[in-house]
Design an enzyme around this catalytic site. Structure first.
Site, PDB file in Angstrom:
ATOM      1  N   VAL A   1      36.774  41.755  36.346  1.00 51.33           N
ATOM      2  CA  VAL A   1      36.964  40.923  37.546  1.00 51.33           C
ATOM      3  C   VAL A   1      35.708  40.098  37.803  1.00 51.33           C
ATOM      4  O   VAL A   1      35.796  38.885  38.060  1.00 51.33           O
ATOM      5  CB  VAL A   1      37.338  41.785  38.776  1.00 51.33           C
ATOM      6  CG1 VAL A   1      37.288  40.957  40.060  1.00 51.33           C
ATOM      7  CG2 VAL A   1      38.726  42.399  38.590  1.00 51.33           C
TER       8      VAL A   1
ATOM      9  N   ALA B   1      35.554  37.293  35.206  1.00 47.48           N
ATOM     10  CA  ALA B   1      36.532  36.231  35.471  1.00 47.48           C
ATOM     11  C   ALA B   1      36.215  35.454  36.742  1.00 47.48           C
ATOM     12  O   ALA B   1      36.417  34.242  36.806  1.00 47.48           O
ATOM     13  CB  ALA B   1      37.935  36.825  35.565  1.00 47.48           C
ATOM     14  N   GLU B   2      35.742  36.147  37.745  1.00 52.18           N
ATOM     15  CA  GLU B   2      35.516  35.510  39.044  1.00 52.18           C
ATOM     16  C   GLU B   2      34.255  34.638  39.072  1.00 52.18           C
ATOM     17  O   GLU B   2      34.289  33.533  39.598  1.00 52.18           O
ATOM     18  CB  GLU B   2      35.422  36.570  40.154  1.00 52.18           C
ATOM     19  CG  GLU B   2      36.738  37.239  40.489  1.00 52.18           C
ATOM     20  CD  GLU B   2      37.710  36.343  41.231  1.00 52.18           C
ATOM     21  OE1 GLU B   2      37.330  35.255  41.700  1.00 52.18           O
ATOM     22  OE2 GLU B   2      38.891  36.737  41.341  1.00 52.18           O
ATOM     23  N   SER B   3      33.156  35.158  38.546  1.00 53.04           N
ATOM     24  CA  SER B   3      31.884  34.446  38.720  1.00 53.04           C
ATOM     25  C   SER B   3      31.068  34.274  37.441  1.00 53.04           C
ATOM     26  O   SER B   3      30.023  33.632  37.486  1.00 53.04           O
ATOM     27  CB  SER B   3      31.023  35.198  39.735  1.00 53.04           C
ATOM     28  OG  SER B   3      30.617  36.452  39.192  1.00 53.04           O
TER      29      SER B   3
ATOM     30  N   TYR C   1      44.992  33.988  35.484  1.00 55.70           N
ATOM     31  CA  TYR C   1      43.956  34.893  35.973  1.00 55.70           C
ATOM     32  C   TYR C   1      44.248  36.337  35.562  1.00 55.70           C
ATOM     33  O   TYR C   1      43.372  37.033  35.037  1.00 55.70           O
ATOM     34  CB  TYR C   1      43.847  34.782  37.502  1.00 55.70           C
ATOM     35  CG  TYR C   1      42.895  35.774  38.116  1.00 55.70           C
ATOM     36  CD1 TYR C   1      41.526  35.535  38.119  1.00 55.70           C
ATOM     37  CD2 TYR C   1      43.356  36.956  38.679  1.00 55.70           C
ATOM     38  CE1 TYR C   1      40.640  36.448  38.678  1.00 55.70           C
ATOM     39  CE2 TYR C   1      42.486  37.873  39.236  1.00 55.70           C
ATOM     40  CZ  TYR C   1      41.132  37.615  39.232  1.00 55.70           C
ATOM     41  OH  TYR C   1      40.265  38.531  39.778  1.00 55.70           O
TER      42      TYR C   1
END
Length: 192
Positions: free
Chosen positions: A88, A91-93, A178
């Site tokens: 996560v 993928a997020e940052s 995502y």
């Protein structure tokens, strides 16, 4: 009949993944937008799969090892696997603690301001606070969806209400991409 089968087995360029499930009467159902968790991947869109593996690279200054202890502590505290947490964050940052999305999400796990506030995260740019809040939220989503990681990730991306509204992963390309991306990253982290 043979031509139809060939068309199904040889999708044109730019097609989405194809999912299928067999019902109790033996009838096969196919879709590119599954709304039920009984659907399983039947045919992967090779172009999309390649994009998922290469689209988001780590931030240039990223040092994932720097956050290893925070991830381990939160993993143990909330019972969320470390590979999922890492996926996560990736993928997020891209492991950038100062990342801010165009929608206003911030930090390693890209918490929206309202979500951060409800999780009592006072500073989303503080890696420890951000990861703790994000993992606590992931735990809530995993509990809500009885451990279904795909639905929890869809809710993390699109919101709990959207997953509830559609009774599964919402038919949004961004959300589907995502979920696939995070699951792919998670498998990589599990293998290492």
């Amino acid at each position: 009949m043979v031509i139809q089968a060939l068309l199904v087995l040889s999708p044109p360029e730019g097609c989405a993944d194809i999912y299928k499930y067999e019902d109790s009467e033996g009838v096969l159902h196919f879709t590119d937008a599954p709304t039920d968790k009984r659907f399983v991947i039947f045919m992967r869109d090779i172009k999309k799969d390649r994009e998922l593996r290469t689209r988001l690279k780590l931030s240039q200054n990223a040092n994932p090892a720097e956050y290893e202890q925070i991830i381990k502590t939160c993993s143990e505290k909330y019972g969320v696997s470390a590979p999922l947490i890492k996926a996560v964050i990736h993928a997020e940052s891209g492991y950038n603690p100062n990342a801010v999305s165009h929608k206003g999400a911030s930090g390693l796990m890209q918490l929206m301001p309202g979500t951060a506030k409800s999780l009592k995260v006072s500073n989303s740019f503080n890696p420890r606070d951000n990861v703790e809040g994000g993992v606590k939220y992931l735990r809530f989503l995993l509990d809500t969806f009885r451990g279904d990681v795909s639905l929890a990730l869809a809710a993390y991306n699109a919101g709990l209400n959207k997953v509830a509204k559609f009774g599964g992963i919402p038919p949004y390309a961004e959300t589907r991409t995502y979920v696939d991306r995070v699951l792919s990253y998670m498998q990589s982290y599990q293998a290492n």
